[in-house]
Design a protein around this motif. Structure first.
Motif, short mmCIF file in Angstrom:
data_model
loop_
_atom_site.label_atom_id
_atom_site.label_comp_id
_atom_site.label_asym_id
_atom_site.label_seq_id
_atom_site.Cartn_x
_atom_site.Cartn_y
_atom_site.Cartn_z
N LEU A 5 0.83 -1.21 0.00
CA LEU A 5 0.00 0.00 0.00
C LEU A 5 0.86 1.26 0.00
N VAL A 6 1.94 1.23 0.78
CA VAL A 6 2.86 2.38 0.82
C VAL A 6 3.42 2.63 -0.58
N GLY A 7 3.86 1.54 -1.22
CA GLY A 7 4.40 1.69 -2.57
C GLY A 7 3.37 2.19 -3.56
N ALA A 8 2.14 1.69 -3.45
CA ALA A 8 1.07 2.12 -4.35
C ALA A 8 0.76 3.61 -4.16
N ASP A 47 -7.14 -5.24 2.70
CA ASP A 47 -7.91 -6.25 1.98
C ASP A 47 -9.23 -5.70 1.44
N SER A 48 -9.65 -4.54 1.96
CA SER A 48 -10.93 -3.96 1.52
C SER A 48 -10.78 -3.09 0.28
N ILE A 49 -9.55 -2.89 -0.18
CA ILE A 49 -9.31 -2.01 -1.33
C ILE A 49 -8.92 -2.86 -2.54
N ASP A 50 -9.78 -2.87 -3.53
CA ASP A 50 -9.49 -3.63 -4.74
C ASP A 50 -8.63 -2.82 -5.73
#
Length: 287
Positions: A5-8, A47-50
């Motif tokens: 997530l940090v990388g995204a 997990d809730s973020i597609d």
């Protein structure tokens, strides 16, 4: 928060800042909006973020909408500490395509005429190719309703350039030529007798009234200028000037009516000029 997530987020940061900057017209406000998205992401279950990109765009969009609505509710608080940023680009045929696509310019010019929802629909769809269905989810509207908002905003943006722009450009060119030559009578010919010049300096705002006073000040100031170029200042025809050291010395926007300049707004405050990011001409020419 996971490393993924940090990388995204880091991959999306520049794009998110660009979206928010064009929405809000302020780099500082844009950074704040993206920071708020980061804080919300940190509290989110990965997990809730597609689709991280879509999720972040939605959050930043909603933050921007809240800021814009707050400004409209309290217009006296907008830019209370700092005036809005100015966008300055050289005015030349080569820049026409850039001008037509200049999102920041378009939004700054119509800042008071686009509603928050119109602005979001225009920026996300027209400039960042976000589908209307996704923009509609941010606004809580259908895709068709969002398409209508963007269409209305687009008409306002496209109408920002006056139909008599060639004639107005000629007036500014004549003003520029007279200023370069120190031609007092020439300046009087293009200045409305009741012209108002509002100048933002490092020491505050100075207002000059009347063609004679304005022409006298332009004559005096021209001697300290090394390079003068036509420019577009927040969509208005105007002038940018550089001193002999190649440093931006001022920008000036002109309001024209009936073939004469009726109002001038200029900035010579070094702090604001430095924030504009206007580069020095490649080959400054001396007067």
């Amino acid at each position: 928060m996971t490393e993924a997530l940090v990388g995204a987020f880091e991959e999306q940061r520049d794009r998110l800042v660009a979206v928010a900057h064009r929405m809000l017209g302020s780099r500082a406000d844009a950074e704040d909006a993206v920071q708020e998205a980061w804080l919300r992401l940190a509290r989110q279950d990965a997990d809730s973020i597609d689709n991280v990109s879509g999720w972040l765009t939605t959050v930043v969009g909603r933050v921007c909408i809240d800021v814009l609505r707050s400004r409209k509710a309290r217009p006296e608080d907008s830019f209370e500490e700092d005036p809005p940023e100015l966008l300055v680009i050289e005015d030349s045929p080569e820049e026409d395509a850039l001008l037509a696509e200049s999102v920041g310019l378009a939004l700054l010019v119509v800042l008071d005429t686009l509603g928050p929802a119109e602005r979001l629909a225009f920026v996300l769809h027209d400039l960042f190719a976000v589908p209307f269905a996704e923009v509609g989810e941010i606004l809580g509207k259908s895709a068709d309703a969002t398409k209508m908002l963007a269409s209305r905003a687009r008409r306002k943006v496209q109408g920002r350039r006056p139909a008599d722009e060639p004639q107005q450009r000629a007036v500014v060119d004549a003003f520029l030529a007279a200023a370069r030559e120190g031609d007092f009578d020439g300046l009087l010919r293009v200045l409305d007798p009741d012209v108002t010049w509002r100048s933002e300096t490092a020491h505050g705002v100075v207002v000059r009234l009347g063609a004679a006073e304005v022409a006298t000040r332009v004559q005096r100031g021209a001697r300290a200028v090394a390079t003068v170029r036509p420019a577009l200042v927040n969509g208005k025809l105007g002038i940018a000037t550089w001193n002999k050291h190649g440093k931006l010395a001022g920008v000036m926007a002109c309001t024209i009516a009936d073939g004469r300049i009726v109002a001038i707004d200029s900035v010579s405050d070094p702090r604001r000029l430095a924030a504009m990011g206007v580069t020095s001409p490649e080959a400054p020419s001396s007067k």
